[in-house]
Enzyme design. Sequence first.
Site, mmCIF file in Angstrom:
data_model
loop_
_atom_site.group_PDB
_atom_site.id
_atom_site.type_symbol
_atom_site.label_atom_id
_atom_site.label_comp_id
_atom_site.label_asym_id
_atom_site.label_seq_id
_atom_site.Cartn_x
_atom_site.Cartn_y
_atom_site.Cartn_z
ATOM 1 N N LYS A 141 17.357 -50.973 -88.985
ATOM 2 C CA LYS A 141 18.166 -49.957 -88.301
ATOM 3 C C LYS A 141 17.710 -48.590 -88.792
ATOM 4 C CE LYS A 141 22.512 -52.373 -87.351
ATOM 5 N NZ LYS A 141 23.958 -52.439 -87.650
ATOM 6 N N GLU A 153 28.475 -52.258 -101.552
ATOM 7 C CA GLU A 153 27.781 -53.039 -100.511
ATOM 8 C C GLU A 153 27.410 -54.423 -101.029
ATOM 9 O OE1 GLU A 153 27.615 -52.190 -97.422
ATOM 10 O OE2 GLU A 153 27.633 -49.997 -97.299
ATOM 11 N N ASN A 160 29.261 -55.280 -91.160
ATOM 12 C CA ASN A 160 30.055 -54.053 -91.046
ATOM 13 C C ASN A 160 31.484 -54.227 -91.548
ATOM 14 O OD1 ASN A 160 28.046 -52.370 -89.888
ATOM 15 N ND2 ASN A 160 28.265 -53.522 -87.993
ATOM 16 N N GLU A 217 21.976 -57.339 -83.573
ATOM 17 C CA GLU A 217 23.443 -57.343 -83.680
ATOM 18 C C GLU A 217 24.144 -57.779 -82.393
ATOM 19 O OE1 GLU A 217 25.006 -54.276 -86.306
ATOM 20 O OE2 GLU A 217 26.833 -54.274 -85.119
ATOM 21 N N HIS A 242 29.591 -42.978 -98.741
ATOM 22 C CA HIS A 242 29.675 -44.086 -97.792
ATOM 23 C C HIS A 242 30.206 -45.363 -98.478
ATOM 24 C CE1 HIS A 242 28.593 -46.671 -94.453
ATOM 25 N NE2 HIS A 242 27.895 -47.427 -95.272
ATOM 26 N N LYS A 269 21.147 -60.631 -96.501
ATOM 27 C CA LYS A 269 20.947 -59.758 -95.340
ATOM 28 C C LYS A 269 19.703 -60.181 -94.562
ATOM 29 C CE LYS A 269 20.935 -55.210 -93.409
ATOM 30 N NZ LYS A 269 21.185 -53.786 -93.494
ATOM 31 N N ARG A 307 4.839 -43.934 -80.051
ATOM 32 C CA ARG A 307 5.652 -45.090 -79.625
ATOM 33 C C ARG A 307 5.763 -46.183 -80.684
ATOM 34 N NH1 ARG A 307 2.789 -44.084 -74.773
ATOM 35 N NH2 ARG A 307 4.061 -42.792 -73.415
ATOM 36 N N HIS A 359 33.555 -51.275 -92.490
ATOM 37 C CA HIS A 359 32.851 -50.071 -92.036
ATOM 38 C C HIS A 359 33.593 -49.303 -90.942
ATOM 39 C CE1 HIS A 359 29.719 -51.589 -94.567
ATOM 40 N NE2 HIS A 359 28.860 -50.656 -94.210
ATOM 41 N N ARG A 385 25.342 -60.352 -87.086
ATOM 42 C CA ARG A 385 24.996 -59.151 -87.874
ATOM 43 C C ARG A 385 26.183 -58.198 -87.981
ATOM 44 N NH1 ARG A 385 19.375 -55.588 -88.015
ATOM 45 N NH2 ARG A 385 20.146 -54.121 -89.581
ATOM 46 N N HIS A 403 34.120 -45.651 -91.853
ATOM 47 C CA HIS A 403 33.554 -44.524 -91.093
ATOM 48 C C HIS A 403 34.652 -43.554 -90.671
ATOM 49 C CE1 HIS A 403 29.758 -47.006 -89.929
ATOM 50 N NE2 HIS A 403 29.579 -46.328 -91.040
HETATM 51 P P1 NAD Z 1 21.247 -40.753 -100.046
HETATM 52 O O1 NAD Z 1 19.998 -41.152 -99.396
HETATM 53 O O2 NAD Z 1 21.858 -39.457 -99.653
HETATM 54 O O3 NAD Z 1 21.056 -40.794 -101.617
HETATM 55 C C1 NAD Z 1 22.142 -40.438 -102.450
HETATM 56 C C2 NAD Z 1 21.744 -39.353 -103.451
HETATM 57 O O4 NAD Z 1 20.970 -39.938 -104.507
HETATM 58 C C3 NAD Z 1 20.880 -38.251 -102.877
HETATM 59 O O5 NAD Z 1 21.236 -37.032 -103.471
HETATM 60 C C4 NAD Z 1 19.485 -38.661 -103.306
HETATM 61 O O6 NAD Z 1 18.573 -37.592 -103.356
HETATM 62 C C5 NAD Z 1 19.757 -39.210 -104.674
HETATM 63 N N1 NAD Z 1 18.785 -40.159 -105.187
HETATM 64 C C6 NAD Z 1 18.179 -41.135 -104.504
HETATM 65 N N2 NAD Z 1 17.488 -41.915 -105.339
HETATM 66 C C7 NAD Z 1 17.629 -41.408 -106.571
HETATM 67 C C8 NAD Z 1 17.162 -41.780 -107.839
HETATM 68 N N3 NAD Z 1 16.453 -42.899 -108.043
HETATM 69 N N4 NAD Z 1 17.483 -41.015 -108.904
HETATM 70 C C9 NAD Z 1 18.259 -39.910 -108.729
HETATM 71 N N5 NAD Z 1 18.776 -39.515 -107.546
HETATM 72 C C10 NAD Z 1 18.455 -40.276 -106.483
HETATM 73 O O7 NAD Z 1 22.395 -41.855 -99.810
HETATM 74 P P2 NAD Z 1 22.380 -43.451 -99.717
HETATM 75 O O8 NAD Z 1 23.716 -43.867 -100.176
HETATM 76 O O9 NAD Z 1 21.180 -44.045 -100.327
HETATM 77 O O10 NAD Z 1 22.263 -43.705 -98.149
HETATM 78 C C11 NAD Z 1 23.246 -43.273 -97.253
HETATM 79 C C12 NAD Z 1 22.632 -43.247 -95.877
HETATM 80 O O11 NAD Z 1 22.224 -44.570 -95.529
HETATM 81 C C13 NAD Z 1 23.569 -42.779 -94.780
HETATM 82 O O12 NAD Z 1 22.888 -41.883 -93.948
HETATM 83 C C14 NAD Z 1 23.905 -44.061 -94.022
HETATM 84 O O13 NAD Z 1 24.179 -43.817 -92.662
HETATM 85 C C15 NAD Z 1 22.633 -44.833 -94.201
HETATM 86 N N6 NAD Z 1 22.793 -46.287 -94.087
HETATM 87 C C16 NAD Z 1 21.949 -46.939 -93.242
HETATM 88 C C17 NAD Z 1 22.018 -48.314 -93.114
HETATM 89 C C18 NAD Z 1 21.032 -49.027 -92.241
HETATM 90 O O14 NAD Z 1 21.186 -50.246 -92.025
HETATM 91 N N7 NAD Z 1 20.010 -48.363 -91.750
HETATM 92 C C19 NAD Z 1 22.957 -49.043 -93.855
HETATM 93 C C20 NAD Z 1 23.808 -48.345 -94.714
HETATM 94 C C21 NAD Z 1 23.710 -46.962 -94.825
HETATM 95 N N1 GLY Z 2 24.284 -51.973 -92.448
HETATM 96 C C1 GLY Z 2 24.572 -52.967 -91.461
HETATM 97 C C2 GLY Z 2 23.363 -53.550 -90.800
HETATM 98 O O1 GLY Z 2 22.251 -53.304 -91.188
HETATM 99 O O2 GLY Z 2 23.509 -54.249 -89.850
#
Ligand code: NAD
Ligand code: GLY
Length: 363
Positions: free
Chosen positions: A143, A185, A245, A237, A265, A227, A121, A248, A241, A252
Amino acid sequence: MSGRHTLDVALGDRAYPIHVGPGLLAASALWRPALRGRHVLIVSNDTVAPLYLERVVAGLEGLRHAALVLPDGEVHKTLDSAARVFAALAALGATRDATVIALGGGVIGDLAGFAAACWMRGIDFIQMPTTLLAMVDSSVGGKTGVNLPAGKNLVGAFHQPRAVIADTTVLVTLPAREYRAGLAEIVKIGAIGDAAFFDWLEARAEALVAREEDDLVRAITHSCAHKAGVVARDETEQGERALLNFGHSFGHALEAECGYGVLLHGEAVAIGMLQAANLSAALGQAAAADTKRLQALLARIGLPTAAPPHLDPDALLARMALDKKNRAGRLRLILWRGVGNAFIAEGVDADTVRTVLDTRSAS
Ligand code: NAD
Ligand code: GLY
């Protein structure tokens, strides 16, 4: 502005620090105090672990620890992968005082954070973001979640990390396209609420693309501070917050309609921000000159500024109608009144949105 910077996400007894700067993964004295118990599970992927896992493991002396290295990719941000994290925690004998460390981009951060939110939990987790996008966006704010076949991020939880460790040194290995997607971003932060920061990004665009450390640290620190402030005021949110987006809902829809993996993304968000700006202008809320400024900055960064041609606007609109921000079947979008001034628009007219989405005449 190089060196180490520390910000706080002010959430009362769940407040946590964000550390930004070079060499932080190896600086375990900085993050060891965030580990409360004896058990630590590092979750990473098979791209990042060979590069950076050892730096983290070296700081875990005296603790019972293990690493789970998952296959790379958004397709693995699933309940099955979460189950693998649970199995690894069980094998470690992790109790409620255990900590999960997420070492990777947003995929690993969202997944490992979600698993930490569920295990017994809710246990501690630490974000060690290794992409620019994860440093400025996904690692901050709590998130977490995984995808279902029915859609992205449909299962998740708000679960704040105990600390965010953004080691800028690791960005040297990040592929250029991923790096630029992270810059989208950062532009978003200026676009929604900080005109002076947007001016600065315009002045330093080429230096940022070249990953000049001072500028990079400044951009990450500034984006995280923005942020952190938003999250502290509106953690779940209910209002402000949602401004994060910007671009977005459009983005999306584009990601899904192009087929996941075609647009990153951040690339989809870049196009989406321009569509939101175009819509704002079409609704008389903003000047077209502001859209041009945004377009010019995104283009200098090397981000796409137009949606792929031939996408069906009705299909895009149908996807936007499913967005989590909508209320009572009415389109709820983030628009702007110009650079640095985003707002939530309720009940936006679908026909006007369709006009902005229709790129078929442009091909
Ligand atoms: P990712 O995690 O897929 O990383 C992108 C690529 O870079 C991958 O192939 C990874 O292995 C590689 N990589 C990572 N660090 C590296 C490094 N230092 N050197 C070499 N390669 C490296 O993608 P991302 O863009 O980091 O994240 C996208 C994800 O984040 C999505 O799932 C999206 O939904 C999520 N997201 C979440 C939030 C949130 O608030 N929680 C906000 C925005 C996006
Ligand atoms: N990526 C948008 C948020 O964290 O609210």
